[in-house]
Motif scaffolding. Structure first.
Motif, PDB file in Angstrom:
ATOM      1  N   TYR A 277       0.827  -1.199   0.000  1.00  0.00           N
ATOM      2  CA  TYR A 277       0.000   0.000   0.000  1.00  0.00           C
ATOM      3  C   TYR A 277       0.865   1.253   0.000  1.00  0.00           C
ATOM      4  O   TYR A 277       2.005   1.234   0.480  1.00  0.00           O
TER       5      TYR A 277
ATOM      6  N   THR B  99       0.453  -6.615   3.003  1.00  0.00           N
ATOM      7  CA  THR B  99      -0.449  -7.652   3.491  1.00  0.00           C
ATOM      8  C   THR B  99       0.363  -8.787   4.104  1.00  0.00           C
ATOM      9  O   THR B  99       1.508  -9.028   3.713  1.00  0.00           O
ATOM     10  N   ASP B 100      -0.237  -9.488   5.050  1.00  0.00           N
ATOM     11  CA  ASP B 100       0.449 -10.564   5.756  1.00  0.00           C
ATOM     12  C   ASP B 100       0.774 -11.703   4.781  1.00  0.00           C
ATOM     13  O   ASP B 100      -0.040 -12.076   3.943  1.00  0.00           O
TER      14      ASP B 100
END
Length: 183
Positions: A143, A149-150
């Motif tokens: 982002y 993100t994981d």
């Protein structure tokens, strides 16, 4: 009147070392210690399976985070599964534009065929046979705020994952500690 005579004393012995001598000695000690570190086991290129690719993947993730921040748009990595046994899987760059993921026009990351590569997180990517470049579903999203993100990826004996603080860690299954810098 008084007569004063000055006698010059011969320099019989110097006291201490000059700055140049100290710097030369420190440079020699530094060079010798760097040679010792390079010669230690595990510091060469012949490491555990997946070690080199894990380091490259960690660098790729640093690039993804930087690209998302600089471009001020979400960026992503998507796995393209190999279509044949002699080809290798690859990670392709995506960019969010016009409410959809499009190819970002960046060089894909080729995963060598001899490397055991598997996603541990997210699990949905493991056995998706219809996953093509036309069906763009990202595995990792970067982002513009710098968040990722994981994820967790297994490359041979090496794991690349995101820690609780948003840093990318490269670790071995056989080691008790993680190594690597934050991304």
């Amino acid at each position: 009147m008084y007569q004063t005579t000055f006698k010059l004393r011969p320099m019989t012995a110097m006291q201490g070392f000059s700055l140049i001598e100290l710097l030369v000695v420190l440079m020699i000690v530094g060079l010798m210690s760097s040679l010792v570190v390079v010669a230690l086991p595990g510091s060469g290129s012949a490491g555990r399976p997946g070690e080199a690719q894990a380091g490259q993947l960690a660098g790729l993730l640093r690039l993804g985070r930087a690209e998302a921040v600089v471009r001020a748009t979400p960026m992503a990595l998507m796995t393209q599964l190999a279509e044949s046994d002699d080809a290798s899987d690859s990670l392709h760059w995506l960019m969010w534009q016009g409410n959809q993921w499009i190819a970002a026009g960046m060089e894909p990351f080729q995963i060598p065929g001899h490397t055991d590569f598997r996603w541990l997180k997210p699990l949905r990517r493991q056995m998706n046979a219809n996953h093509t470049l036309d069906n763009k579903v990202p595995d990792i999203v970067f982002y513009p705020t710098g968040e990722i993100t994981d994820f967790e990826v297994q490359l041979g004996e090496i794991t690349v994952q995101l820690d609780d603080f948003g840093n990318v860690l490269v670790s071995s299954d056989h080691a008790d500690h993680s190594q690597g810098s934050g991304v």
